[in-house]
Scaffold this motif. Sequence first.
Motif, PDB file in Angstrom:
ATOM      1  N   GLU A  23      -4.991   1.603  -1.742  1.00 18.29           N
ATOM      2  CA  GLU A  23      -5.037   0.151  -1.976  1.00 18.29           C
ATOM      3  C   GLU A  23      -4.937  -0.086  -3.476  1.00 18.29           C
ATOM      4  OE1 GLU A  23      -5.533  -2.970  -0.185  1.00 18.29           O
ATOM      5  OE2 GLU A  23      -5.161  -3.545  -2.264  1.00 18.29           O
ATOM      6  N   ASP A  24      -4.016  -0.984  -3.898  1.00 20.50           N
ATOM      7  CA  ASP A  24      -3.800  -1.164  -5.337  1.00 20.50           C
ATOM      8  C   ASP A  24      -4.797  -2.149  -5.954  1.00 20.50           C
ATOM      9  OD1 ASP A  24      -2.197  -2.934  -3.645  1.00 20.50           O
ATOM     10  OD2 ASP A  24      -1.667  -3.892  -5.544  1.00 20.50           O
ATOM     11  N   SER A  25      -5.303  -3.101  -5.136  1.00 15.92           N
ATOM     12  CA  SER A  25      -6.241  -4.073  -5.701  1.00 15.92           C
ATOM     13  C   SER A  25      -7.627  -3.440  -5.830  1.00 15.92           C
ATOM     14  CB  SER A  25      -6.301  -5.307  -4.795  1.00 15.92           C
ATOM     15  OG  SER A  25      -7.537  -5.957  -4.956  1.00 15.92           O
ATOM     16  N   ALA A  45       1.543   4.425  -3.762  1.00 14.26           N
ATOM     17  CA  ALA A  45       1.974   5.102  -2.542  1.00 14.26           C
ATOM     18  C   ALA A  45       2.156   6.598  -2.789  1.00 14.26           C
ATOM     19  CB  ALA A  45       3.282   4.485  -2.063  1.00 14.26           C
ATOM     20  N   ASP A  46       2.739   6.937  -3.948  1.00 18.72           N
ATOM     21  CA  ASP A  46       3.007   8.350  -4.232  1.00 18.72           C
ATOM     22  C   ASP A  46       1.706   9.146  -4.370  1.00 18.72           C
ATOM     23  OD1 ASP A  46       5.612   7.569  -4.253  1.00 18.72           O
ATOM     24  OD2 ASP A  46       5.697   7.324  -6.445  1.00 18.72           O
ATOM     25  N   SER A  47       0.788   8.586  -5.159  1.00 12.16           N
ATOM     26  CA  SER A  47      -0.463   9.322  -5.369  1.00 12.16           C
ATOM     27  C   SER A  47      -1.248   9.394  -4.056  1.00 12.16           C
ATOM     28  CB  SER A  47      -1.291   8.670  -6.472  1.00 12.16           C
ATOM     29  OG  SER A  47      -1.660   7.362  -6.087  1.00 12.16           O
ATOM     30  N   LEU A  48      -1.086   8.380  -3.193  1.00 12.12           N
ATOM     31  CA  LEU A  48      -1.778   8.387  -1.907  1.00 12.12           C
ATOM     32  C   LEU A  48      -1.384   9.617  -1.092  1.00 12.12           C
ATOM     33  CD1 LEU A  48      -3.481   7.000   0.311  1.00 12.12           C
ATOM     34  CD2 LEU A  48      -1.361   5.973   1.110  1.00 12.12           C
ATOM     35  N   VAL A  49      -0.074   9.874  -1.020  1.00  9.39           N
ATOM     36  CA  VAL A  49       0.405  11.020  -0.237  1.00  9.39           C
ATOM     37  C   VAL A  49      -0.231  12.312  -0.765  1.00  9.39           C
ATOM     38  CG1 VAL A  49       2.445  12.377   0.371  1.00  9.39           C
ATOM     39  CG2 VAL A  49       2.552   9.871   0.399  1.00  9.39           C
ATOM     40  N   ASP A  50      -0.303  12.437  -2.103  1.00  3.95           N
ATOM     41  CA  ASP A  50      -0.895  13.644  -2.707  1.00  3.95           C
ATOM     42  C   ASP A  50      -2.381  13.759  -2.346  1.00  3.95           C
ATOM     43  OD1 ASP A  50       1.516  14.196  -3.787  1.00  3.95           O
ATOM     44  OD2 ASP A  50       1.079  13.249  -5.746  1.00  3.95           O
ATOM     45  N   VAL A  51      -3.083  12.608  -2.475  1.00  3.72           N
ATOM     46  CA  VAL A  51      -4.525  12.629  -2.199  1.00  3.72           C
ATOM     47  C   VAL A  51      -4.782  13.038  -0.746  1.00  3.72           C
ATOM     48  CG1 VAL A  51      -6.587  11.184  -1.984  1.00  3.72           C
ATOM     49  CG2 VAL A  51      -5.114  10.975  -3.997  1.00  3.72           C
ATOM     50  N   VAL A  52      -4.011  12.449   0.185  1.00  6.22           N
ATOM     51  CA  VAL A  52      -4.202  12.751   1.611  1.00  6.22           C
ATOM     52  C   VAL A  52      -3.933  14.224   1.881  1.00  6.22           C
ATOM     53  CG1 VAL A  52      -3.340  12.315   3.943  1.00  6.22           C
ATOM     54  CG2 VAL A  52      -3.772  10.412   2.387  1.00  6.22           C
ATOM     55  N   ASP A  61      -2.796   0.096   2.544  1.00  7.45           N
ATOM     56  CA  ASP A  61      -2.255  -1.263   2.363  1.00  7.45           C
ATOM     57  C   ASP A  61      -0.734  -1.174   2.446  1.00  7.45           C
ATOM     58  OD1 ASP A  61      -1.732  -3.855   1.706  1.00  7.45           O
ATOM     59  OD2 ASP A  61      -2.423  -3.720  -0.383  1.00  7.45           O
ATOM     60  N   VAL A  62      -0.111  -2.066   3.221  1.00  8.34           N
ATOM     61  CA  VAL A  62       1.358  -2.013   3.375  1.00  8.34           C
ATOM     62  C   VAL A  62       2.045  -2.215   2.020  1.00  8.34           C
ATOM     63  CG1 VAL A  62       3.366  -3.151   4.364  1.00  8.34           C
ATOM     64  CG2 VAL A  62       1.351  -2.749   5.780  1.00  8.34           C
ATOM     65  N   ARG A  63       1.573  -3.220   1.286  1.00  8.01           N
ATOM     66  CA  ARG A  63       2.212  -3.556   0.012  1.00  8.01           C
ATOM     67  C   ARG A  63       1.502  -2.810  -1.110  1.00  8.01           C
ATOM     68  NH1 ARG A  63       3.173  -9.879  -1.274  1.00  8.01           N
ATOM     69  NH2 ARG A  63       4.361 -10.138   0.645  1.00  8.01           N
ATOM     70  N   MET A  64       2.224  -1.882  -1.745  1.00  8.54           N
ATOM     71  CA  MET A  64       1.613  -1.095  -2.822  1.00  8.54           C
ATOM     72  C   MET A  64       2.648  -0.843  -3.906  1.00  8.54           C
ATOM     73  SD  MET A  64      -0.590   1.827  -0.889  1.00  8.54           S
ATOM     74  CE  MET A  64      -1.368   2.595  -2.298  1.00  8.54           C
ATOM     75  N   PRO A  65       2.198  -0.470  -5.085  1.00  3.40           N
ATOM     76  CA  PRO A  65       3.148  -0.021  -6.101  1.00  3.40           C
ATOM     77  C   PRO A  65       3.834   1.251  -5.608  1.00  3.40           C
ATOM     78  CG  PRO A  65       0.978  -0.428  -7.057  1.00  3.40           C
ATOM     79  CD  PRO A  65       0.809  -0.447  -5.578  1.00  3.40           C
ATOM     80  N   PRO A  66       4.984   1.620  -6.096  1.00  3.08           N
ATOM     81  CA  PRO A  66       5.636   1.021  -7.260  1.00  3.08           C
ATOM     82  C   PRO A  66       6.406  -0.284  -6.988  1.00  3.08           C
ATOM     83  CG  PRO A  66       6.866   2.925  -6.493  1.00  3.08           C
ATOM     84  CD  PRO A  66       5.629   2.869  -5.669  1.00  3.08           C
ATOM     85  N   THR A  67       6.971  -0.480  -5.803  1.00  2.00           N
ATOM     86  CA  THR A  67       7.849  -1.654  -5.672  1.00  2.00           C
ATOM     87  C   THR A  67       7.105  -2.876  -5.134  1.00  2.00           C
ATOM     88  OG1 THR A  67       8.511  -1.164  -3.406  1.00  2.00           O
ATOM     89  CG2 THR A  67       9.795  -0.126  -5.143  1.00  2.00           C
ATOM     90  N   MET A  68       5.874  -2.709  -4.675  1.00  2.00           N
ATOM     91  CA  MET A  68       5.102  -3.814  -4.125  1.00  2.00           C
ATOM     92  C   MET A  68       5.792  -4.466  -2.935  1.00  2.00           C
ATOM     93  SD  MET A  68       2.259  -3.947  -5.593  1.00  2.00           S
ATOM     94  CE  MET A  68       1.542  -5.527  -5.235  1.00  2.00           C
ATOM     95  N   THR A  69       6.571  -3.690  -2.163  1.00  2.00           N
ATOM     96  CA  THR A  69       7.144  -4.272  -0.945  1.00  2.00           C
ATOM     97  C   THR A  69       6.506  -3.618   0.277  1.00  2.00           C
ATOM     98  OG1 THR A  69       9.013  -2.760  -1.113  1.00  2.00           O
ATOM     99  CG2 THR A  69       9.325  -4.973  -1.992  1.00  2.00           C
ATOM    100  N   ASP A  70       6.997  -2.423   0.632  1.00  2.00           N
ATOM    101  CA  ASP A  70       6.457  -1.792   1.841  1.00  2.00           C
ATOM    102  C   ASP A  70       6.194  -0.305   1.575  1.00  2.00           C
ATOM    103  OD1 ASP A  70       8.997  -1.018   1.481  1.00  2.00           O
ATOM    104  OD2 ASP A  70       9.655  -1.331   3.549  1.00  2.00           O
ATOM    105  N   ASP A  71       5.856   0.016   0.318  1.00  2.00           N
ATOM    106  CA  ASP A  71       5.675   1.415  -0.062  1.00  2.00           C
ATOM    107  C   ASP A  71       4.569   2.076   0.755  1.00  2.00           C
ATOM    108  OD1 ASP A  71       7.133   1.520  -3.045  1.00  2.00           O
ATOM    109  OD2 ASP A  71       6.412  -0.426  -2.341  1.00  2.00           O
ATOM    110  N   GLY A  72       3.520   1.297   1.074  1.00  2.00           N
ATOM    111  CA  GLY A  72       2.419   1.829   1.863  1.00  2.00           C
ATOM    112  C   GLY A  72       2.894   2.261   3.242  1.00  2.00           C
ATOM    113  N   ALA A  73       3.706   1.410   3.869  1.00  4.59           N
ATOM    114  CA  ALA A  73       4.219   1.727   5.202  1.00  4.59           C
ATOM    115  C   ALA A  73       5.071   2.984   5.154  1.00  4.59           C
ATOM    116  CB  ALA A  73       5.036   0.556   5.729  1.00  4.59           C
TER     117      ALA A  73
END
Lengths: 212, 643
Positions: free
Chosen positions: A7-9, A34-41, A52-64
């Motif tokens: 979650e970015d917020s 989103a990128d760091s999330l994959v590493d952490v998981v 969260d669906v909307r995350m950096p870097p592009t703030m569109t659907d990177d989370g998804a």
Amino acid sequence: MRIVIGEDSALFREGLSRLLTENGHDVAGTAETADSLVDVVRAVDPDLTIIDVRMPPTMTDDGARAAVTLRAERPDRPILMLSQHIETRHVVELVGTGGFGYLLKDRVLRVGDFLDAMRRVVDGGSALDPTIVAALVAPTRADDPLAALSAREREVLALVAEGRSNGAIAAQLVLAERTVESHMRSIFQKLRIDDAPDTHRRVIAVLTQLRQ
Amino acid sequence: MFRPRRLVAAATILFVAVAGVRAVLAYGPASIGDTADWPVSTGLLLPSLLLGCLVAARAPASPIGPALALTALMPALVFTVEDWGSTYGTDAPWPGARVVGVISGGVWAWLFLGFVALVLLFPDGPLPGRRWRLIWAAVPVSAALVNFAVATDLANFADGRFGDPPFRLPDPLRRGLNFGAFALFFVVLLTAASSLVVRYRRGDRPTRLRLGWLTVAALSVPILLATSWLGIVLGAPADVMYGGFLITMFILVPGAITVAILRHDLFDVDRLLGTTLSWLVTTLISAAVFAAVVFAVGNFFPDRVGITTAAFVTALALLPLHHWIHRTVARLVDPDRTVALARIRDFVRRVRDGQAEPEQIESVLRDALDDPGLRVLLRRPGEQLDVPDGAIPLRTGDSLVGALTLGTTSARRLRRAREAVVEARLPIEVSRLRVELREALAEVRASRARLMEDVAAERQRLERDLHDGAQQRLIAIGMRLRSVQYQLSPGVPAYRELDEVVETLEHTVAELRRIAHGVRPSRLDDGLAVALRDLVADSTLPVDLVVPELEVAESAATTVYFTVGEAIANALKHARATRISISVGVTDQVLRAVVRDDGVGGAREGFGLRSMRDRVASAGGEFTVDSPPGAGTSITVEIPCAS
């Protein structure tokens, strides 16, 4: 259970981890992108990943997309997606799979329901937000099999899709459980799906049908 | 090297010399002929010579100048020989007068030499080929043969003036010589005439037009010759018949030829000629009408009534008559100008009738003025137009609206183009105004589209801000409240109160989501198709929605989304429809959405439709409603989208 939050917020992230910790869960890691999330998981291998669906870097659907990546690595990894509003485009392929949930963020405030939904997902079940289910079960064409359903049947189907049991549905709609069962049979007949006794498999069958 | 000017100069000098000799013959001791003969004959020949000089000056490369000079020089030489011969038997005979006199009996055959040369050279030099070179030898040979045959014929010695003929040929031989010489002579004349046919067949349009002039003149020569002979045979005075022939041959023909050669460079001469001719003919016909009426009426009424009637009738006939003659003469004298102006007038008429676009004026002018390089420059709004050198400025009142540039400029072309511009003023002005309007409209549309894009971007940003900012914060606050709540024991009043506060917060978040949706439906993030499916899911009527996944611009998608939403709302509210069908798709870079219902139809232009129309127009699209009473309503939205 051990949980990773993507979650970015900061405000939302801290609020959620505090809420989860207070309810006896272990927030094993957090990620802002989103990128760091994959590493952490990958590193933590948690019991549940909340994204969260909307995350950096592009703030569109990177989370998804991160969720799709994680699922590709481990198909039964439990994932609970959160978003501010309904976005189905990139989560729809995950919707029919087990151990997946998709809720609007404000559902977090109903802490009890939210913890239930988490539990269902970790157990390989499904937890879908009613509004998302409504979007999925709405008929869009005259020849859509969903158009053949009555209003009550659609209501029941929506609850099934949310992952409720027959008993829970009966309680919610103030019906006898037998009535719910007869509605279910009618729905499966109209949608041409084989009925299944197991709630989870039932939901998956329905959602698989809806996805097409 | 061929030097037409020098030849003309030589011919002129020779002509003057010969005229001097004839003057001496006429007014000297020999006193040949009447006193009027010399000025009349010289005056007859002078036009040809002057026209030859004019052509040589105006068209230095043309062989027609020398040929015209030759048509003047040859008769002058022939007349001199005849006058010289006539001194035989007078008080002051010139040397060799008898021989010259005998020869002069048939010397008239040489009169045609200049004319034949003219026909063979017209309009741009000798024809190629051996046959046509042969005729250049045949012309003098046949003239010499005719001269010889006539001079030695017995008839030439019949009056005994020259004594006995130098030799007597046997009759059959004499007849044979006469027949042969004349036959060859006519064949040469006819062959020369036939060269015109050959040229006409091979020639382009200007050549054909020029040949048209010469053909008329050339045909008149043999006809007049035959007529004068016939007249003489029938007993008419030879001088009169011969005179008519000479006038035709030495004034009309060279005149026609000069006009034909110089026509393309002497526009003013054409107009002058045309105007003069038309007034001359009008005057003659008016006089004839006047005389005829006076004669006809005068038999029955007193003089005054007759004359008054005649004047009245003539005045009545004069103007229409002059118009008609002027047009006819103008067509004959200057067909190019007449055709060009007629074409432009026809075009102006078609523009007025809506059959032609005024913007075609440039190609019409190019065509009419036969100038592929011609260009019509129009002043664009807010810009300065630099009129190039040699261009014709186009003005409306005091303001410069454009310019006409010519591909090839000459004084004559400029004059004609000025006339054309006057005729074409209307379409030029209209096309300028239309260009101005079109550009202004395009600018307005472009700025509106930019504005709409800005609005769409602004809405998107606002929606994001609501979702990611305020909404997110509210939920975070809610979560903290929950944390605080769980530190309390469920029995205390604050616990219940916090429950209520969080619930209010939830409502506020839902409210914010609705507001954000009104600003811009966030489902558009998933594409127009998904957003529309979501939209129709709320409908209480069955909706057939056909929409593929589309990638279209934000403003186009938003516009279609909201318009379809309004159309559905209208169908629910007013149309008493039982079913709605919606189809959306992109074809030829146009996003097209059709919403059709099976309701009562007869939708009237009201606030609902107008706001939809305005919304679509602001995205640069078109909005059409088809709603016949009783047959449902169909609403079509078309928005251009470059994909």
